[in-house]
Motif scaffolding. Structure first.
Motif, mmCIF file in Angstrom:
data_model
loop_
_atom_site.group_PDB
_atom_site.id
_atom_site.type_symbol
_atom_site.label_atom_id
_atom_site.label_comp_id
_atom_site.label_asym_id
_atom_site.label_seq_id
_atom_site.Cartn_x
_atom_site.Cartn_y
_atom_site.Cartn_z
ATOM 1 N N SER A 37 15.440 14.672 5.988
ATOM 2 C CA SER A 37 15.881 14.658 4.592
ATOM 3 C C SER A 37 17.235 15.336 4.520
ATOM 4 N N CYS A 38 17.822 15.308 3.348
ATOM 5 C CA CYS A 38 19.185 15.801 3.154
ATOM 6 C C CYS A 38 19.314 17.268 3.549
ATOM 7 N N ALA A 39 20.287 17.556 4.403
ATOM 8 C CA ALA A 39 20.601 18.934 4.768
ATOM 9 C C ALA A 39 21.493 19.558 3.692
ATOM 10 N N ALA A 80 14.622 15.112 -3.938
ATOM 11 C CA ALA A 80 14.545 13.658 -3.764
ATOM 12 C C ALA A 80 15.915 13.015 -3.940
ATOM 13 N N ILE A 81 16.024 11.800 -3.443
ATOM 14 C CA ILE A 81 17.234 10.997 -3.639
ATOM 15 C C ILE A 81 17.205 10.405 -5.046
ATOM 16 N N ILE A 131 17.504 22.255 -12.435
ATOM 17 C CA ILE A 131 17.891 21.005 -11.775
ATOM 18 C C ILE A 131 19.231 21.241 -11.093
ATOM 19 N N GLU A 132 19.326 20.843 -9.841
ATOM 20 C CA GLU A 132 20.590 20.922 -9.103
ATOM 21 C C GLU A 132 20.878 19.560 -8.473
ATOM 22 N N ILE A 133 22.139 19.151 -8.524
ATOM 23 C CA ILE A 133 22.569 17.885 -7.943
ATOM 24 C C ILE A 133 23.371 18.170 -6.674
ATOM 25 N N LEU A 134 22.925 17.605 -5.562
ATOM 26 C CA LEU A 134 23.653 17.684 -4.292
ATOM 27 C C LEU A 134 24.343 16.342 -4.085
ATOM 28 N N TRP A 165 18.715 15.132 -5.951
ATOM 29 C CA TRP A 165 18.403 16.111 -7.003
ATOM 30 C C TRP A 165 17.264 17.013 -6.540
ATOM 31 N N GLN A 166 17.357 18.263 -6.943
ATOM 32 C CA GLN A 166 16.284 19.231 -6.733
ATOM 33 C C GLN A 166 15.823 19.704 -8.114
#
Length: 402
Positions: free
Chosen positions: A140-142, A275-276, A319-322, A375-376
């Protein structure tokens, strides 16, 4: 020629050179942007590409009927992606409308079908994933705080970041890991944060690896792994973590997912879902990706997720956006795949290698050049379950680094 007409209309950003089956070459576009080339080896392939490039492009590359001509596969997919994103014709609108209409059916994932969909990808030989992932097998996303981290450093930073948001403020907390993969997150939470973790997966391959890792690490008394659908979970826990699994839930099952989370959390419980997603609003899964890589999968817009979270009665507390983090992660995976290509071909075959290359390239560009992001979302049953400001996240991460 249908493909010639289609490309004349389509290519507005960058330049695409095409060598046709009769040896003739044509150049399309010419405006600012990347340049690439492709060789179409037969006329049936040219027709397929003209009629449905989103599906046919990857299939023809797998079949060796389409090949990069100038540059590499990354350059070719980039040119197509940039131009397909802005294409708006009656034919493309009709295709998109059709795919939107059937997306709920495609994402209908009751327990039995969810198990088969998971097996399609995650029951691939675990040796494949060991060759391309980091040592902890994080698929998953690092998390790249500076962008200069190695893959191993960035994956360790991801786990710290998530653990910090779980508010693991005392040892012995019971954690449910929904979609535990090969067990790396669960083992880390037990070893470094003193948690007692149950990991759920629908992949028999992942289950075997995760259980072996827990035994080898001497953590089998604090970490257990089960082959179980999340909807069948019925025990109360203090924390829930789900990393890279929500993409497989299916849009019609979001209410059941959040209801399960709420039901499983104790009154002061906290959950973190990673998740994406997509920044440009609701859409549909790329048809090639849905057919060959992730059947039943979908990366949702937050506007599709939040209503289900709200109706469940949970508080969305953060909520955080990567944004580019997954592009960098996929770049590392793509390079490791290329370095181990011959070994992987021995495990499978050339067609599989081409499929996986197309998958890694397309996904990296979806995050680098299209609307995809990660997003987390932190949720809790009680509004007071987490601190009032986000400072605790940084403080917990720094404490974990020591």
């Amino acid at each position: 020629m249908l493909l010639h007409l289609a490309l004349n209309r389509l290519i507005r950003t960058g330049t695409l050179t095409v060598r046709y089956p009769d040896g003739a070459e044509h150049r399309y576009g010419g405006g600012p942007g990347p340049s690439a080339g492709m060789h179409i080896r037969d006329w049936k392939a040219a027709r397929r590409l003209a009629l449905d490039p989103a599906l046919a492009g990857g299939e023809l590359y797998m079949e060796e009927r389409l090949a990069p001509l100038e540059g590499d596969l990354y350059d070719l997919v980039e040119v197509f992606m940039l131009n397909l994103e802005t294409e708006d014709t009656p034919a493309t609108r009709l295709l998109e409308q059709g795919r939107r209409l059937v997306r709920r059916l495609a994402q209908y994932n009751p327990a039995g079908r969810a198990r088969r969909n998971v097996a399609h990808h995650y029951d691939l030989d675990s040796r494949l994933f060991r060759l391309i992932l980091d040592a902890d097998q994080q698929y998953s996303c690092a998390y790249f705080p500076t962008g200069r981290e190695t893959l191993e450093e960035a994956q360790a930073a991801k786990k710290r970041h998530i653990a910090a948001k779980l508010c693991l403020d005392r040892p012995g907390l019971e954690v449910l890991d929904i979609g535990c993969g090969w067990g790396g997150m669960a083992l880390t939470l037990a070893r470094e944060w003193g948690a007692r973790v149950t990991g759920l997966t629908l992949s028999t391959e992942q289950l075997g690896v995760a259980r072996a890792r827990a035994a080898e690490a001497g953590l089998a008394d604090r970490v257990r792994f089960e082959l179980l659908d999340y909807r069948a979970w019925g025990q109360p826990v203090d924390r829930i973590v789900s990393v890279g699994m929500f993409e497989h839930v299916g849009i019609g099952h979001y209410p059941a997912f959040f209801e399960t989370v709420r039901r499983a959390l104790r009154p002061d419980g906290v959950a973190l879902i990673h998740a994406i997603g997509r920044a440009a609003g609701p859409a549909f899964t790329n048809p090639w990706l849905a057919k060959y890589i992730f059947p039943g999968g979908y990366s949702p817009a937050l506007s599709e997720v939040l209503p289900a979270a709200e109706r469940s009665g949970l508080w969305v507390t953060d909520i955080e956006i990567l944004r580019l983090h997954y592009a960098e992660t996929l770049r590392h995976w793509r390079r490791r795949f290329a370095a181990n290509r011959e070994t992987i071909r021995a495990l499978y075959d050339e067609r599989f290698c081409r499929m996986f290359e197309f998958y890694l390239v397309g996904c990296e560009l979806a995050f680098r050049r299209s609307d995809h992001m990660v997003w987390q979302m932190q949720v809790a049953r009680d509004r007071a379950a987490v601190p009032l400001t986000r400072d605790y996240i940084t403080a917990a991460e720094q404490a974990a680094v020591g």
